[in-house]
Design a protein around this motif. Sequence first.
Motif, PDB file in Angstrom:
ATOM      1  N   ASN A   1      12.761  27.914  10.417  1.00  0.00           N
ATOM      2  CA  ASN A   1      14.088  28.473  10.670  1.00  0.00           C
ATOM      3  C   ASN A   1      14.422  29.273   9.333  1.00  0.00           C
ATOM      4  O   ASN A   1      13.747  29.452   8.411  1.00  0.00           O
ATOM      5  N   GLU A   2      15.605  30.102   9.398  1.00  0.00           N
ATOM      6  CA  GLU A   2      15.820  30.860   8.274  1.00  0.00           C
ATOM      7  C   GLU A   2      16.061  30.308   7.017  1.00  0.00           C
ATOM      8  O   GLU A   2      15.514  30.800   6.056  1.00  0.00           O
ATOM      9  N   LYS A   3      16.523  28.931   6.778  1.00  0.00           N
ATOM     10  CA  LYS A   3      16.829  28.417   5.601  1.00  0.00           C
ATOM     11  C   LYS A   3      15.399  27.951   4.956  1.00  0.00           C
ATOM     12  O   LYS A   3      15.078  28.217   3.895  1.00  0.00           O
ATOM     13  N   GLN A   4      14.496  27.605   5.931  1.00  0.00           N
ATOM     14  CA  GLN A   4      13.264  27.148   5.591  1.00  0.00           C
ATOM     15  C   GLN A   4      12.410  28.543   4.864  1.00  0.00           C
ATOM     16  O   GLN A   4      11.829  28.447   3.747  1.00  0.00           O
ATOM     17  N   LYS A   5      12.611  29.728   5.623  1.00  0.00           N
ATOM     18  CA  LYS A   5      11.936  31.035   5.289  1.00  0.00           C
ATOM     19  C   LYS A   5      12.530  31.340   4.159  1.00  0.00           C
ATOM     20  O   LYS A   5      11.817  32.130   3.167  1.00  0.00           O
ATOM     21  N   GLU A   6      14.019  31.209   3.855  1.00  0.00           N
ATOM     22  CA  GLU A   6      14.534  31.683   2.862  1.00  0.00           C
ATOM     23  C   GLU A   6      14.069  31.035   1.512  1.00  0.00           C
ATOM     24  O   GLU A   6      13.650  31.671   0.336  1.00  0.00           O
TER      25      GLU A   6
ATOM     26  N   TYR B   1      11.180  29.292   1.045  1.00  0.00           N
ATOM     27  CA  TYR B   1       9.654  29.652   0.861  1.00  0.00           C
ATOM     28  C   TYR B   1       9.257  31.139   0.198  1.00  0.00           C
ATOM     29  O   TYR B   1       8.854  31.316  -0.813  1.00  0.00           O
ATOM     30  N   ASP B   2      10.175  31.974   0.643  1.00  0.00           N
ATOM     31  CA  ASP B   2      10.652  33.320  -0.123  1.00  0.00           C
ATOM     32  C   ASP B   2      10.630  33.307  -1.601  1.00  0.00           C
ATOM     33  O   ASP B   2      10.164  34.044  -2.204  1.00  0.00           O
TER      34      ASP B   2
ATOM     35  N   GLU C   1       7.259  26.387  14.094  1.00  0.00           N
ATOM     36  CA  GLU C   1       8.427  27.330  14.049  1.00  0.00           C
ATOM     37  C   GLU C   1       8.867  26.947  12.596  1.00  0.00           C
ATOM     38  O   GLU C   1       8.529  26.192  11.736  1.00  0.00           O
TER      39      GLU C   1
END
Length: 366
Positions: free
Chosen positions: A246-251, A253-254, A244
């Motif tokens: 979280n939002e911080k990780q996805k942020e 990464y993007d 999974e």
Amino acid sequence: MNQRLEKFSNWLKETEQTFAFVHSSSNVFYLSDFECEPHERLLGLFIFPDHDPFLVLPGMEVDQARDAGWEHEIIGHGDADNPWDMIHTALRNRGIIEATKVAIEKETLSFGRAEEVMKRYPSVTFTSAEDKLNELRLIKDTKELEVLKKAAALADFGVETGVKALREGCTEMEVLATIEYELKKKGIREMSFSTMVLFGEKAGQPHGNPGDRKLKKGDLVLFDLGVVLDGYCSDITRTVAFQEVNEKQKEIYDIVLNAQLQTLKISKPGTRLGDLDITARKVISKAGYGDYFPHRIGHGIGIDVHEYPSMSENNDSLLVEGMTYTIEPGIYLPEVGGVRIEDDVLVTKSGYETLTKYPKELQIIK
């Protein structure tokens, strides 16, 4: 004499130098096709404006030098020999009684070895061989590019192997061992640097050390690895999420992926090298993470995994066709985790080609 040696010899003649003493394994390999790790023993390639070159190497390596195709004189020395006396004799045999200008690798030659030259030629002045060697090595020829592409494909395989090995509770070192074992089964004897597999908060260390950290749900996993193939290196970094995200990780990464893609877009002949770093840094800084991108955008790659040029923001040199280098922006949050995405890049006639091909879209490994 091969073309590389001939170009270097012509430069010595143009700059009125007595001879060059090239000692680094990388540059000896580039000029002679002979690979050698001499450890503390002396390795040297002596090149002249008007004489045939000679190789000095540990005696146990003589056959390998011949097998590599070296056709000129070889001086093999034993552990009880003084190779500098043997070198002095070889120089005198070429009519060199005095040496006024000698090209050396100033950045890496030990003072002790420089002293050995000065003892025999007290009036010598040292000049830098690095600038010319960097210039020659900067543009890769067809044969070099073939090897670099194969090395990059093996780096892709290394990441793929690492991703497939992820299991809850496995350790960083267990995954690392799997990667290197599978690469050795494909004939790879040497990695181009110490393989990195970092889980969770340890991915927030740009050059972290793999250990016994166990993989947990929600971890980011950072792979940084490369191989040495036929004397040439590859280098790739990929970051994935385990089970999974979280939002911080996805942020972050993007943001890193966007920084890398924007930098690739301007990778073409005529682009100022420093602008590559600036482009990525602007993307990351605008998103509020500028303080968490602590390194340059990349480095040259070829015989050495880190070679000329340095891809820092103050480099005013221009990209030219045939250059190979990395683009590797990152964001690293202490105690949280980090993301780095790195590719090996070739400058083509009108743009670029990424030699490493493993997917860059965020993967959530189930």
